[in-house]
Design a protein around this motif. Sequence first.
Motif, PDB file in Angstrom:
ATOM      1  N   MET B   1       0.843  -1.210   0.000  1.00 52.21           N
ATOM      2  CA  MET B   1       0.000   0.000   0.000  1.00 52.21           C
ATOM      3  C   MET B   1       0.876   1.257   0.000  1.00 52.21           C
ATOM      4  O   MET B   1       1.884   1.313   0.688  1.00 52.21           O
ATOM      5  CB  MET B   1      -0.880  -0.028   1.247  1.00 52.21           C
ATOM      6  CG  MET B   1      -1.964   1.020   1.221  1.00 52.21           C
ATOM      7  SD  MET B   1      -2.787   1.111   2.804  1.00 52.21           S
ATOM      8  CE  MET B   1      -3.583  -0.480   2.839  1.00 52.21           C
ATOM      9  N   THR B   2       0.450   2.245  -0.756  1.00 48.68           N
ATOM     10  CA  THR B   2       1.231   3.479  -0.745  1.00 48.68           C
ATOM     11  C   THR B   2       0.964   4.228   0.551  1.00 48.68           C
ATOM     12  O   THR B   2      -0.150   4.310   1.035  1.00 48.68           O
ATOM     13  CB  THR B   2       0.830   4.404  -1.920  1.00 48.68           C
ATOM     14  OG1 THR B   2      -0.576   4.597  -1.859  1.00 48.68           O
ATOM     15  CG2 THR B   2       1.212   3.816  -3.254  1.00 48.68           C
ATOM     16  N   LYS B   3       2.028   4.725   1.095  1.00 46.37           N
ATOM     17  CA  LYS B   3       1.892   5.416   2.374  1.00 46.37           C
ATOM     18  C   LYS B   3       1.449   6.854   2.123  1.00 46.37           C
ATOM     19  O   LYS B   3       2.115   7.629   1.460  1.00 46.37           O
ATOM     20  CB  LYS B   3       3.235   5.382   3.109  1.00 46.37           C
ATOM     21  CG  LYS B   3       3.114   5.860   4.524  1.00 46.37           C
ATOM     22  CD  LYS B   3       4.101   5.124   5.421  1.00 46.37           C
ATOM     23  CE  LYS B   3       4.003   5.711   6.820  1.00 46.37           C
ATOM     24  NZ  LYS B   3       4.385   4.789   7.832  1.00 46.37           N
ATOM     25  N   LYS B   4       0.271   7.172   2.659  1.00 45.33           N
ATOM     26  CA  LYS B   4      -0.232   8.528   2.505  1.00 45.33           C
ATOM     27  C   LYS B   4       0.321   9.384   3.631  1.00 45.33           C
ATOM     28  O   LYS B   4       0.649   8.891   4.690  1.00 45.33           O
ATOM     29  CB  LYS B   4      -1.765   8.533   2.576  1.00 45.33           C
ATOM     30  CG  LYS B   4      -2.419   7.680   1.523  1.00 45.33           C
ATOM     31  CD  LYS B   4      -3.914   7.633   1.698  1.00 45.33           C
ATOM     32  CE  LYS B   4      -4.326   7.027   3.022  1.00 45.33           C
ATOM     33  NZ  LYS B   4      -4.037   5.596   3.140  1.00 45.33           N
ATOM     34  N   LEU B   6      -0.871  11.294   5.997  1.00 48.20           N
ATOM     35  CA  LEU B   6      -2.021  11.737   6.780  1.00 48.20           C
ATOM     36  C   LEU B   6      -1.632  11.833   8.254  1.00 48.20           C
ATOM     37  O   LEU B   6      -0.897  11.002   8.761  1.00 48.20           O
ATOM     38  CB  LEU B   6      -3.189  10.764   6.618  1.00 48.20           C
ATOM     39  CG  LEU B   6      -3.713  10.530   5.195  1.00 48.20           C
ATOM     40  CD1 LEU B   6      -4.891   9.578   5.212  1.00 48.20           C
ATOM     41  CD2 LEU B   6      -4.103  11.837   4.521  1.00 48.20           C
ATOM     42  N   VAL B   7      -2.155  12.859   8.922  1.00 46.05           N
ATOM     43  CA  VAL B   7      -1.880  12.991  10.359  1.00 46.05           C
ATOM     44  C   VAL B   7      -3.178  12.782  11.142  1.00 46.05           C
ATOM     45  O   VAL B   7      -4.254  13.140  10.672  1.00 46.05           O
ATOM     46  CB  VAL B   7      -1.264  14.364  10.709  1.00 46.05           C
ATOM     47  CG1 VAL B   7       0.068  14.556  10.029  1.00 46.05           C
ATOM     48  CG2 VAL B   7      -2.204  15.489  10.349  1.00 46.05           C
ATOM     49  N   PRO B   8      -3.058  12.180  12.331  1.00 50.93           N
ATOM     50  CA  PRO B   8      -4.270  11.943  13.117  1.00 50.93           C
ATOM     51  C   PRO B   8      -4.726  13.203  13.838  1.00 50.93           C
ATOM     52  O   PRO B   8      -4.076  13.657  14.776  1.00 50.93           O
ATOM     53  CB  PRO B   8      -3.825  10.863  14.120  1.00 50.93           C
ATOM     54  CG  PRO B   8      -2.352  11.038  14.251  1.00 50.93           C
ATOM     55  CD  PRO B   8      -1.850  11.640  12.978  1.00 50.93           C
ATOM     56  N   GLU B 179      -9.371  11.452  12.735  1.00 48.13           N
ATOM     57  CA  GLU B 179      -9.311  10.901  11.376  1.00 48.13           C
ATOM     58  C   GLU B 179      -7.955  11.266  10.780  1.00 48.13           C
ATOM     59  O   GLU B 179      -7.267  12.146  11.301  1.00 48.13           O
ATOM     60  CB  GLU B 179     -10.432  11.485  10.495  1.00 48.13           C
ATOM     61  CG  GLU B 179     -11.831  11.089  10.920  1.00 48.13           C
ATOM     62  CD  GLU B 179     -12.926  11.606   9.984  1.00 48.13           C
ATOM     63  OE1 GLU B 179     -13.916  10.911   9.838  1.00 48.13           O
ATOM     64  OE2 GLU B 179     -12.783  12.694   9.422  1.00 48.13           O
ATOM     65  N   GLY B 180      -7.605  10.606   9.712  1.00 47.87           N
ATOM     66  CA  GLY B 180      -6.361  10.956   9.019  1.00 47.87           C
ATOM     67  C   GLY B 180      -6.593  12.184   8.154  1.00 47.87           C
ATOM     68  O   GLY B 180      -7.484  12.189   7.318  1.00 47.87           O
TER      69      GLY B 180
END
Lengths: 189, 395, 95
Positions: B1-4, B6-8, B179-180
């Motif tokens: 999977m490509t790493k997005k 995103l921050v929590p 959420e991310g």
Amino acid sequence: MAMIEVRWHGRGGQGAKTASQFLGEAALNTGKYIQAFPEYGPERAGAPMRSYTRISDKTITVHSSVTNPDIVVVIDPTLVGSIDVTEGLGDKGVILVNTDKIPQEMRKELNFTKGKVATVDATKISLETLGMPMPNMPMLGALLKVNNLVSIEELSERVRAKFSKKIGEEKTNANIEGIKRAYKEVNIG
Amino acid sequence: MTKKNLVPFTGDQAVAYAMKQIDPDVVAAYPITPQTEIVINFSSYVANGQVSTEMIPVESEHSAMSACVGASAAGTRAMTATSANGLALMWEVVYIAASTRLPIVMPVVNRALSGPINIHCDHSDTMGARDSGWLQIYAENAQEAYENTILAVRIAEHKDILLPVMTCQDGFITSHAVEGIELFDDKKVKEFIGEYKPQDPLLDIDNPVTYGPLDLQDYYFEHKLQQSGAMKNALKAMPEVFREFEKQFGRKIDFVESYKLEDAEIALVALSSTAGTAKVVVDELREKGVKAGLLRPRIFRPFPRENIIKALGKVKAVAVLDRSESFSAEGGPLYTEIKAALYDSDIKPLAINYIYGLGGRDIFPADINKVFEDLQNIVKERKVKTPLNYLGSRE
Amino acid sequence: MSENLKNSREIPIGGKIIEAGNAAKYDTGSWRTFKPEVDKKKCINCLQCWIFCPDSSIKVEDGKMTGFDYEHCKGCGICASICPVKCIEMKKEIK
């Protein structure tokens, strides 16, 4: 992976919200989409509360609370019997309880005939590792044995990132040790 | 999977972060649940020297909006944030901000307006302010709450608009859920919002001006005409800002989101997070061969009538979900306005209203499924038996 | 209403007044029914009239009271009332 939904049961102040967030954040770091949110009622220390984690390969758009969890985690054993912790669990549902009882015993107490029951004495582990009854982190470790949502390393990394500055190196390590011990000591039946 | 990347973040954290990137000249705010985390997080940015904002910790929301009006008239970029009773307490100044044409941006975390007292989500707070002259943008999730805050600055300050903007998100449901989030680069945000060039600032002492003089029968009406004109201008000017936003950040924004509506026979209209939950139901129905669709107005003020007619023009029946009661005995505010818009469409679909989720009552996919079942029956029977319904309540 | 009024596109937005001191353009002198006149022989230039005039209609040059701004004086009579030497008289306006 289809969406996995986890419901956490605890009492206000026991860290169910934190545990649900750590799990989500660790999964987010591995490239998953996540949601983690507590069910806010009147916020009172000691009152029964729920928290949720959703993990998926795809964007999550649903915004209602979880009604049919894949996994239920009961952080406080005194909740068993007072609220229906198995509510909505399906045939393949898993319930993980913080208790010194074996899974067969807990299954009877829960009157749960489906899926799997897992038990771990997370309170004892936290007392022995951290010196405080904070079972939420060991419960995360035990959960990862039940379902490999993220690796122990990925979770530990997240715990380190969140805790190091806030509670210091020593206590962070104690928490991670608790996670690892619970991962080893959990009984699944 | 490509790493997005995103921050929590919770919705509140995301908005506070947007405010940090905007780095307004003045923020005057009073904390109120469930907006509190915006003020807490932004105050930390101020305390840590991560923004150059003059933060005014006021003693009430009336003062918060008054300080914003003063700061904005002085020529600064001013922001505040609030919820429910806080918005109600600033009421008179909310109207003054709009009529004085001050481009203030205010994130509002939607919460039930008392009473009985309740801290959870519904839209009674901002729906009450729908005629205050502010623009209103509603976010489905934390990502949009973040984006809308940045977008709002450009829209508010647009030379053809010059009106304040409320950016709304659902209290607790998105404001307190992690959420991310895809965060934009600081520099790109700065570039997008640009430098604020105020019109007739009070602090320009070489060109003295008067703000807020008495305005009676001879000119008040003309100033209201100008406000109406600015709202109409917003409909024309916003698409260009949306395009620029997409170019800058790679994320598409429009007045409305049409979800699987192209060939839909039955459709649902909902604002904010409920639309996300409805998408799951639409997907399930589509798998069963039911031609279901969803319309989510992202912009509610100005009211994007043309976009709504175009999106719903082909459906046979439409259900409008209102997360607030207008007590008109005629339906919720979204319903009455959608219905009024459809009066001008060639094919007037049958319309039904569901008021739901008041005071944070959860809405589940099963509830939305029931609405679609009702719509299927309405199409069959070609009539709406009870136009006004209360979904998920004990009548 | 007067046909001199501007339309919505001709006025500044937000009810602002962007021309400083434009109240001077407003001829309030026509409102007068009584008109102040000063007897400079009695006047002691104490400037009490200048202090009390609510319409800034007392003319002063080099510290001396020189007369009235009849374009803005509304004829309220405060100057005559406050004058300690009674050198201002309110006379009936002839139009």
